[in-house]
Design a protein around this motif. Structure first.
Motif: not given
Length: 257
Positions: A1-3, A168-169, A173-175
């Motif tokens: 997962m991204d920061a 926006v980040a 959808p899963r995240e």
């Protein structure tokens, strides 16, 4: 997962989550939660009912926000937005909606109304909107976007804001569903430690035992992304609703909800 998405899931995000127990305080008052095993049972039940609803709403909001991002940017930027959401099956489905230029069921007011319809307790509706407004202030400062600005007049439910902010980040959808699911259990667990003086290590060990259920709920919720909003899950937890109303009338309480 991204920061960026980890920041959204961080309890230290100044969005007022610390003021809400997710129903844990009234459950403690009622004697339903007394120790780690009863806390775990409560969180499991909340996760698979209202938690699923919240995560699915967040996934739906993410898909709609992704569409909005695509319509508000030049073609080249929209293509980049689509590419950024193709790292998962649900992301590819959301990207297809953006590429087609198709809405998923209406404007933000319609999706927020779906959240209203799935939140029968007036106290919980107020709490969800309060959390939504607080989260919206925080994410607009961190990730400025016209998509988030458009939500301000609505004062929307928390999962609607969360889904839009995740898009926006840069998340799909899963995240969005995963962040929503994590918040469903982590906030309540933290509240239980404060209310009952539980061992934080034992509580986090219990949460680790819920990881598979959390992943399964997030995956199920993300599967609703791109589907008509009327088909979103509407699992109910009547005891949570009744507890929320009693808690709202309580003279002495540590948490708002």
């Amino acid at each position: 997962m991204d920061a960026s998405l980890l920041l959204l899931a961080d309890a230290r995000l100044p969005a007022g989550a610390h003021a809400h127990s997710g129903g844990v305080e009234p459950a403690v008052t009622a004697g339903a939660i007394t120790d780690v095993p009863t806390l775990l049972a409560f969180l499991h039940g909340r996760l698979t009912t209202s938690g699923l609803v919240t995560a699915a709403l967040a996934a739906a909001a993410n898909t709609h926000a992704t569409h909005e991002l695509g319509t508000r940017t030049p073609d080249a930027t929209a293509s980049n937005t689509i590419a950024a959401h193709t790292h998962s099956g649900c992301g590819r489905r959301a990207a297809a909606n953006v590429a087609a230029g198709a809405g998923v069921g209406g404007g933000w007011e319609v999706l927020d109304g779906e959240a209203d319809a799935r939140t029968p307790s007036p106290a919980q509706r107020r709490a969800s909107r309060a959390q939504g407004r607080s989260l919206l202030r925080a994410v607009r400062a961190a990730w400025p976007s016209p998509v988030l600005d458009a939500l301000v007049p609505l004062g929307p439910h928390h999962p609607v804001v969360l889904g839009a902010a995740t898009a926006v980040a840069g998340g799909g959808p899963r995240e969005a569903a995963s962040v929503a699911v994590f918040g469903t259990v982590s906030g309540g667990a933290s509240a239980a430690v404060r209310l009952l003086g539980l061992d934080p290590l034992a509580v986090h060990a219990a949460l680790a035992g819920l990881a598979d259920v959390m992943d399964a709920v997030a995956a199920e919720a993300a599967g609703y992304a791109g589907r008509p909003w009327a088909e979103l899950p509407a699992a109910s937890a009547p005891v949570l609703d009744l507890d929320a109303e009693r808690h709202a009338r309580a003279n002495l309480r540590l948490f708002e909800s």
